[in-house]
Design an enzyme around this catalytic site. Structure first.
Site, PDB file in Angstrom:
ATOM      1  N   GLU A 202       0.806  -1.222   0.000  1.00 16.56           N
ATOM      2  CA  GLU A 202       0.000   0.000   0.000  1.00 16.56           C
ATOM      3  C   GLU A 202       0.844   1.280   0.000  1.00 16.56           C
ATOM      4  OE1 GLU A 202      -2.952  -0.578   3.090  1.00 16.56           O
ATOM      5  OE2 GLU A 202      -3.975  -2.081   1.877  1.00 16.56           O
ATOM      6  N   GLU A 304      -3.805  -9.300  -1.649  1.00 17.75           N
ATOM      7  CA  GLU A 304      -4.444  -9.194  -0.327  1.00 17.75           C
ATOM      8  C   GLU A 304      -5.919  -8.911  -0.469  1.00 17.75           C
ATOM      9  OE1 GLU A 304      -2.563  -6.588   2.625  1.00 17.75           O
ATOM     10  OE2 GLU A 304      -4.569  -6.153   3.401  1.00 17.75           O
TER      11      GLU A 304
END
Length: 486
Positions: A202, A304
């Site tokens: 991220e 994810e």
């Protein structure tokens, strides 16, 4: 096996179903009658991407919980995920340094200013995380791939000297590249081969909540092209895969445009990693198609996914089939993005997204935590989430949620090296995808989100099979021994 006949032309199939009615990857031979018929035609000669694998993530939280269960229950969970008789996971992820699903903040590089990483250590992983991975490898008949992701460098390498947010200071770019190489060596010394890395979990941040480190697309490309790629190459590790981005699909275009701008920028990127949190319903097929066509020979891996911002529901299968779950966006998304975050059934979310991904060039799909407790942790930030397996570590009880069986419908029956094949589908309400496995079998996965069952007429090379799928059900249909004319 079930023999389904049309005159003398027969497809012999096996059907496995998970349903709201109570099936849990059960083999079924008796089918409900249904008025509505779905016609599916398989075209194995027309192929798409090659599958890398399916699986979940090794986190410190999951590993810690396993170590607090009895040996029998610990083994039961690991076998359920990794053995050939279980879900047979083939692609996994883990974290480098700590993440939100760790017990505390920690780094493998604890000594400030240690530019050569002389004090690099994975000691923190040796009690929980490494034993979990080793036992999973022992349970697996043919092994699995592992890629590792950092959430952040140690604070002393960053411009804000914090675990959360900030950027890597330019003078530590080479040190951070060395970090990846050191990690691969350290894990190899434990008998664990790392397949590859994502550059940064991220990189756009997580709202300054838990471990993070920010990159722009251009900064990440610069780091990979001028530091990480050359470092791994110089140290004889050019075979380790490098996956860029590693965040939500809504921004995929700008990241692949940077990674694959030209031959020089593309050289060290082996693929792109993506998450699903931009929406709990839309899987962004246009973005996935764009990423594939930008770099058709590169990996495109969902790295994810989980039902986030949610405390797990304990031993109540029906909840996982109902529109009760929410996500972070239900509360926090701006008004114009609320439509991306409706309430949804957790089973629907997993089944819909995996099939949608497979039908849009994604070659690997990796869940988040494999095991969490009844609170949805442990998580040092109290960022509670749902996992396919929930445990009560104090009572030594385990609960395989319906999400576990949904994952197994793909991971158990679509194996690494399979190719996604063309499928014509007459009914948009039944999602479907199909793959031709290396052993010659074809695995067809169907998902019916409606309340009522549907009759299925399956066509393959002039042969047919007739069966049905229950309402609110997912099925895997196996056809053994198919050979193409290639």
């Amino acid at each position: 096996m079930t023999s389904c006949k049309n005159q003398d032309k027969t497809i012999v199939i096996e059907v496995f179903e998970t349903s709201e009615a109570g099936n849990k990857l059960n083999r079924i031979t008796d089918f409900k009658k249904a008025d509505e018929k779905v016609v599916l035609k398989l075209n194995p000669e027309k192929t798409f991407q090659t599958i890398t694998g399916f699986g979940g993530a090794f986190t410190e939280s999951s590993a810690y919980l396993l170590n607090n269960l009895s040996k029998e229950n610990r083994k039961k969970i690991i076998d359920a995920y990794f053995s050939e008789s279980g879900a047979h996971y083939s692609l996994t992820r883990t974290h480098m340094n700590s993440c939100d699903f760790s017990l505390k903040n920690y780094s493998y590089t604890p000594i400030e200013g240690d530019k050569n990483l002389d004090h690099f250590t994975i000691e923190e992983d040796k009690n929980d995380l490494i034993p979990f991975i080793k036992d999973a490898l022992a349970a697996s008949t043919d092994g699995f791939k592992i890629f590792a992701s950092p959430w952040t460098a140690a604070p002393w390498m960053k411009d804000n000297n914090s675990w959360v947010g900030g950027k890597l200071r330019p003078e530590y770019y080479d040190t951070w590249a060395l970090f990846f190489s050191k990690y691969a060596d350290a894990y190899k010394s434990e008998g664990i081969d790392i397949w590859g890395f994502t550059v940064e979990n991220e990189p756009l941040g997580n709202g300054n909540n838990w471990e993070s480190m920010h990159f722009t697309p251009e900064e990440m490309t610069n780091f990979v092209v001028n530091h990480l790629g050359p470092k791994l190459e110089a140290e004889g590790k050019a075979d380790l895969k490098i996956l860029g981005y590693d965040q939500n699909r809504e921004h995929l275009k700008e990241w692949v445009d940077s990674q694959y701008k030209n031959e020089e920028t593309s050289k060290y990127f082996d693929g792109t990693a993506i998450h699903w949190y931009a929406s709990t319903f839309h899987y962004f097929p246009e973005a996935l198609q764009y990423a594939h066509h930008k770099a058709p020979d590169k990996f495109l891996i969902q790295s994810e996914a989980c039902v986030d911002a949610q405390v797990p529901v304990w031993k109540e299968d029906s909840w996982y089939w109902k529109k009760e779950a929410t996500d972070w966006g239900w509360t926090w998304a701006p008004e114009e993005d609320k439509y991306l975050h409706p309430k949804y059934a957790p089973v629907n979310r997993y089944a819909r997204d995996i099939i949608g991904c497979l039908n849009n060039w994604v070659d690997g799909w990796v869940d988040w935590n494999m095991v969490l407790n009844r609170q949805g942790g442990p998580n040092w930030f109290k960022n509670w989430c749902v996992a396919p397996v929930i445990v009560d570590e104090d009572a030594d009880e385990i609960y395989f949620t319906p999400l576990y069986y949904v994952m197994a419908h793909f991971s158990k029956y679509i194996r690494p090296g399979a190719t996604i094949i063309d499928l014509e589908n007459s009914d948009d309400n039944v999602m479907a995808t199909a793959a031709h496995n290396p052993d010659g079998s074809i695995a067809l996965v169907l998902f019916n989100h409606l309340e009522s069952p549907k009759s299925i007429r399956l066509n393959l090379d002039g042969r047919t099979a007739n069966f049905s799928i229950d309402g609110k059900a997912i099925q895997t249909i196996l056809i053994d021994g198919y050979k193409t004319n290639n």
